[in-house]
Design a protein around this motif. Structure first.
Motif, PDB file in Angstrom:
ATOM      1  N   ARG A  37       0.821  -1.213   0.000  1.00 40.63           N
ATOM      2  CA  ARG A  37       0.000   0.000   0.000  1.00 40.63           C
ATOM      3  C   ARG A  37       0.858   1.268   0.000  1.00 40.63           C
ATOM      4  O   ARG A  37       0.509   2.252  -0.652  1.00 40.63           O
ATOM      5  N   TYR A  38       1.962   1.231   0.705  1.00 37.79           N
ATOM      6  CA  TYR A  38       2.854   2.392   0.752  1.00 37.79           C
ATOM      7  C   TYR A  38       3.261   2.809  -0.665  1.00 37.79           C
ATOM      8  O   TYR A  38       3.191   3.985  -1.028  1.00 37.79           O
ATOM      9  N   SER A  39       3.690   1.836  -1.459  1.00 32.17           N
ATOM     10  CA  SER A  39       4.137   2.152  -2.819  1.00 32.17           C
ATOM     11  C   SER A  39       2.975   2.368  -3.778  1.00 32.17           C
ATOM     12  O   SER A  39       3.065   3.189  -4.697  1.00 32.17           O
ATOM     13  N   SER A  40       1.882   1.666  -3.571  1.00 33.47           N
ATOM     14  CA  SER A  40       0.739   1.798  -4.478  1.00 33.47           C
ATOM     15  C   SER A  40       0.072   3.157  -4.372  1.00 33.47           C
ATOM     16  O   SER A  40      -0.496   3.670  -5.346  1.00 33.47           O
ATOM     17  N   PHE A  41       0.135   3.744  -3.186  1.00 34.90           N
ATOM     18  CA  PHE A  41      -0.514   5.040  -2.983  1.00 34.90           C
ATOM     19  C   PHE A  41       0.497   6.142  -2.695  1.00 34.90           C
ATOM     20  O   PHE A  41       0.251   7.049  -1.911  1.00 34.90           O
ATOM     21  N   THR A  78       3.581  -0.370 -10.420  1.00 34.65           N
ATOM     22  CA  THR A  78       4.132  -0.116  -9.088  1.00 34.65           C
ATOM     23  C   THR A  78       5.183  -1.154  -8.719  1.00 34.65           C
ATOM     24  O   THR A  78       6.244  -0.823  -8.171  1.00 34.65           O
ATOM     25  N   TYR A  79       4.897  -2.427  -9.016  1.00 31.75           N
ATOM     26  CA  TYR A  79       5.898  -3.477  -8.752  1.00 31.75           C
ATOM     27  C   TYR A  79       7.200  -3.161  -9.481  1.00 31.75           C
ATOM     28  O   TYR A  79       8.302  -3.301  -8.919  1.00 31.75           O
ATOM     29  N   SER A  80       7.089  -2.716 -10.732  1.00 36.40           N
ATOM     30  CA  SER A  80       8.294  -2.441 -11.517  1.00 36.40           C
ATOM     31  C   SER A  80       9.094  -1.289 -10.918  1.00 36.40           C
ATOM     32  O   SER A  80      10.331  -1.294 -10.960  1.00 36.40           O
ATOM     33  N   LEU A  81       8.408  -0.301 -10.354  1.00 40.18           N
ATOM     34  CA  LEU A  81       9.096   0.832  -9.737  1.00 40.18           C
ATOM     35  C   LEU A  81       9.797   0.406  -8.445  1.00 40.18           C
ATOM     36  O   LEU A  81      10.932   0.826  -8.173  1.00 40.18           O
ATOM     37  N   ILE A  82       9.114  -0.417  -7.647  1.00 41.67           N
ATOM     38  CA  ILE A  82       9.728  -0.915  -6.409  1.00 41.67           C
ATOM     39  C   ILE A  82      11.030  -1.631  -6.718  1.00 41.67           C
ATOM     40  O   ILE A  82      12.068  -1.389  -6.093  1.00 41.67           O
ATOM     41  N   HIS A  83      10.991  -2.528  -7.693  1.00 41.03           N
ATOM     42  CA  HIS A  83      12.185  -3.295  -8.047  1.00 41.03           C
ATOM     43  C   HIS A  83      13.232  -2.425  -8.742  1.00 41.03           C
ATOM     44  O   HIS A  83      14.435  -2.584  -8.512  1.00 41.03           O
ATOM     45  N   ASP A  84      12.783  -1.495  -9.563  1.00 41.72           N
ATOM     46  CA  ASP A  84      13.695  -0.610 -10.282  1.00 41.72           C
ATOM     47  C   ASP A  84      14.513   0.251  -9.314  1.00 41.72           C
ATOM     48  O   ASP A  84      15.662   0.589  -9.596  1.00 41.72           O
ATOM     49  N   ASP A  85      13.914   0.601  -8.171  1.00 40.30           N
ATOM     50  CA  ASP A  85      14.581   1.467  -7.195  1.00 40.30           C
ATOM     51  C   ASP A  85      15.590   0.725  -6.323  1.00 40.30           C
ATOM     52  O   ASP A  85      16.362   1.358  -5.591  1.00 40.30           O
ATOM     53  N   ILE A 111      11.303  -6.379  -2.183  1.00 42.61           N
ATOM     54  CA  ILE A 111      11.262  -7.389  -3.249  1.00 42.61           C
ATOM     55  C   ILE A 111       9.960  -8.175  -3.181  1.00 42.61           C
ATOM     56  O   ILE A 111       9.277  -8.382  -4.199  1.00 42.61           O
ATOM     57  N   LEU A 112       9.593  -8.591  -1.994  1.00 33.47           N
ATOM     58  CA  LEU A 112       8.379  -9.393  -1.824  1.00 33.47           C
ATOM     59  C   LEU A 112       7.118  -8.567  -2.084  1.00 33.47           C
ATOM     60  O   LEU A 112       6.131  -9.097  -2.609  1.00 33.47           O
ATOM     61  N   ALA A 113       7.148  -7.278  -1.750  1.00 39.51           N
ATOM     62  CA  ALA A 113       6.000  -6.417  -2.047  1.00 39.51           C
ATOM     63  C   ALA A 113       5.794  -6.311  -3.554  1.00 39.51           C
ATOM     64  O   ALA A 113       4.661  -6.361  -4.058  1.00 39.51           O
ATOM     65  N   GLY A 114       6.897  -6.182  -4.296  1.00 40.28           N
ATOM     66  CA  GLY A 114       6.796  -6.166  -5.754  1.00 40.28           C
ATOM     67  C   GLY A 114       6.259  -7.476  -6.288  1.00 40.28           C
ATOM     68  O   GLY A 114       5.372  -7.507  -7.155  1.00 40.28           O
ATOM     69  N   ASP A 115       6.780  -8.586  -5.757  1.00 42.63           N
ATOM     70  CA  ASP A 115       6.308  -9.910  -6.167  1.00 42.63           C
ATOM     71  C   ASP A 115       4.809 -10.059  -5.906  1.00 42.63           C
ATOM     72  O   ASP A 115       4.069 -10.597  -6.744  1.00 42.63           O
ATOM     73  N   ALA A 116       4.377  -9.599  -4.731  1.00 38.00           N
ATOM     74  CA  ALA A 116       2.973  -9.750  -4.349  1.00 38.00           C
ATOM     75  C   ALA A 116       2.064  -8.909  -5.243  1.00 38.00           C
ATOM     76  O   ALA A 116       0.970  -9.358  -5.625  1.00 38.00           O
ATOM     77  N   LEU A 117       2.502  -7.703  -5.613  1.00 39.16           N
ATOM     78  CA  LEU A 117       1.702  -6.854  -6.491  1.00 39.16           C
ATOM     79  C   LEU A 117       1.588  -7.463  -7.887  1.00 39.16           C
ATOM     80  O   LEU A 117       0.512  -7.444  -8.503  1.00 39.16           O
ATOM     81  N   LEU A 118       2.682  -8.005  -8.383  1.00 38.44           N
ATOM     82  CA  LEU A 118       2.652  -8.641  -9.709  1.00 38.44           C
ATOM     83  C   LEU A 118       1.698  -9.832  -9.707  1.00 38.44           C
ATOM     84  O   LEU A 118       0.907 -10.017 -10.637  1.00 38.44           O
ATOM     85  N   THR A 119       1.750 -10.628  -8.646  1.00 35.80           N
ATOM     86  CA  THR A 119       0.872 -11.797  -8.545  1.00 35.80           C
ATOM     87  C   THR A 119      -0.589 -11.382  -8.420  1.00 35.80           C
ATOM     88  O   THR A 119      -1.472 -11.948  -9.080  1.00 35.80           O
ATOM     89  N   LEU A 120      -0.850 -10.390  -7.587  1.00 35.87           N
ATOM     90  CA  LEU A 120      -2.218  -9.911  -7.403  1.00 35.87           C
ATOM     91  C   LEU A 120      -2.781  -9.326  -8.698  1.00 35.87           C
ATOM     92  O   LEU A 120      -3.977  -9.436  -8.970  1.00 35.87           O
TER      93      LEU A 120
END
Length: 295
Positions: A37-41, A78-85, A111-120
Motif C-alpha cells: 500500500r505504501y508504494s501503491s498510494f 508499481t511493482y516495476s518501480l519498487i524493483h527498479d529502485d 522485493i516481496l512487495a513487488g512480487d505480491a503486487l505482480l501476482t495480485l
C-alpha cells in the motif's frame, strides 16, 4: 475538453478500485501489506491505467467494467518501480518525493512487495470474467499483459538497460530499451482496453501504433526531464542516468534533437488516431501532454 480534469477523475476511480483490491494493511502478515500500500498510494497520475479506461470508453464500453484491468496494470507498474529502485537495479532513495519502498521496509520486504503486487495483478485480471467478459477475451488480455510485463517486454528492457550501463551503445539498442522497459506496459494497457471493448482489426492496429509511439515519446521526455527537469516537481534526484553511465536520447543526440524526436513520436500518435473521430480526443490530448510534461 479539460484533459487534466478527466485524467484526475479516471485516476480517482482507479485509486478507489485499488483500495478495495489490495489487502488491508492490518491483514496478516501486516508488513507486506503495508509495503504494498505504501508504494501503491505514493502518488502518480495512473496514466497507464487511465489509458486502459479511456481506450475502452472511446470504443463504447462502460469504463467502470474495465477497472480491474486498469488497476492490474497499475499494480504491475508499481511493482516495476519498487524493483527498479532497489540497490541492485537503479539504486534510488526517493520516488515521487517519498523514500522508496526498500528505504522504508528493507530490501527483502520491498522485493516481496513487488512480487505480491505482480501476482495480485494477474489474480485481478482473471476476475474480469466475473464482470461479464467472455473467458476467451479475458485469456487474451492476460496473455497481452503477461507478454508486456515479461522477458520479451518490461523485464527484457530492464535487463538490456542494466547490461548497457557504462557502455557506448547504438541508437537501436537504446530504442529497444525504451520500447520494452517503458513502452511495453503502455502497449499492453491500451491494447487491453481495446480488446475488452471488442476492437476490430483496423481499430486494434491503429491503437497499437498509437501505444508504441506514445511509449517511446514518454521515455524520451523522461530522459529529457532527468537532465532538465525540476527535482521538486519530479520528486526524485535528476541527473541519475548520467551518474550511472546510462545512454539517453539527449546524451546520444543532444537535447534539441531529442525534443524533435519526441515530437515526431507524438505526431505518429496523432496520425494513428486519424481513423477515429472526436471520441478519441482524450487520447490525442494525452499524446500532446507528453511534450509539456514536467513530472
Amino acid at each position: 475538453m479539460n484533459w487534466q480534469q478527466e485524467l484526475t477523475t479516471r485516476a480517482d476511480l482507479i485509486n478507489s478500485s485499488l483500495q478495495s483490491l489490495l489487502p488491508p494493511a492490518s491483514c496478516y502478515p501486516p508488513v507486506i501489506h503495508e509495503a504494498m500500500r505504501y508504494s501503491s498510494f505514493a502518488g502518480g497520475k495512473r496514466l497507464r491505467g487511465v489509458l486502459t479506461l479511456a481506450t475502452a470508453g472511446m470504443l463504447g464500453l462502460e469504463e467502470e467494467r474495465v477497472l480491474p484491468a486498469a488497476a492490474a496494470i497499475e499494480m504491475i507498474h508499481t511493482y516495476s518501480l519498487i524493483h527498479d529502485d532497489l540497490p541492485a537495479m537503479d539504486d534510488d532513495d526517493y520516488r515521487r518525493g517519498r523514500p522508496t519502498c526498500h528505504r522504508v521496509f528493507g530490501e527483502a520486504i520491498a522485493i516481496l512487495a513487488g512480487d505480491a503486487l505482480l501476482t495480485l495483478a494477474f489474480e485481478t485480471l482473471s476476475r474480469l470474467a466475473e464482470g461479464g467478459f467472455a473467458s476467451s477475451v479475458v485469456l487474451q488480455v492476460i496473455q497481452e499483459v503477461a507478454s508486456g510485463a515479461g522477458s520479451r517486454g518490461l523485464v527484457g528492457g530492464q535487463v538490456v538497460d542494466l547490461e548497457s550501463e557504462g557502455k557506448d551503445i547504438e541508437a537501436s539498442v537504446l530504442e529497444y530499451i525504451h520500447r520494452h522497459k517503458t513502452g511495453a506496459l503502455f502497449r499492453a494497457a491500451i491494447r487491453s482496453g481495446a480488446i475488452l471493448a471488442g476492437a476490430g482489426d483496423k481499430e486494434l492496429t491503429a491503437l497499437t501504433g498509437y501505444a508504441e509511439a506514445f511509449g517511446l515519446a514518454f521515455q524520451i521526455t523522461d530522459d529529457i526531464l532527468d537532465l532538465a527537469g525540476s527535482e521538486e516537481k519530479l520528486g526524485k534526484k535528476t541527473g541519475r542516468d548520467l551518474a550511472r553511465g546510462k545512454v539517453t536520447y539527449p546524451g546520444l543526440f543532444g537535447m534539441k534533437k531529442a525534443r524533435e524526436m519526441a515530437a515526431c513520436q507524438v505526431e505518429k500518435c496523432l496520425m494513428s488516431l486519424a481513423v477515429f473521430g472526436p471520441e478519441a480526443e482524450f487520447l490525442r490530448e494525452a499524446a500532446l501532454y507528453l511534450l509539456s510534461r514536467q513530472t
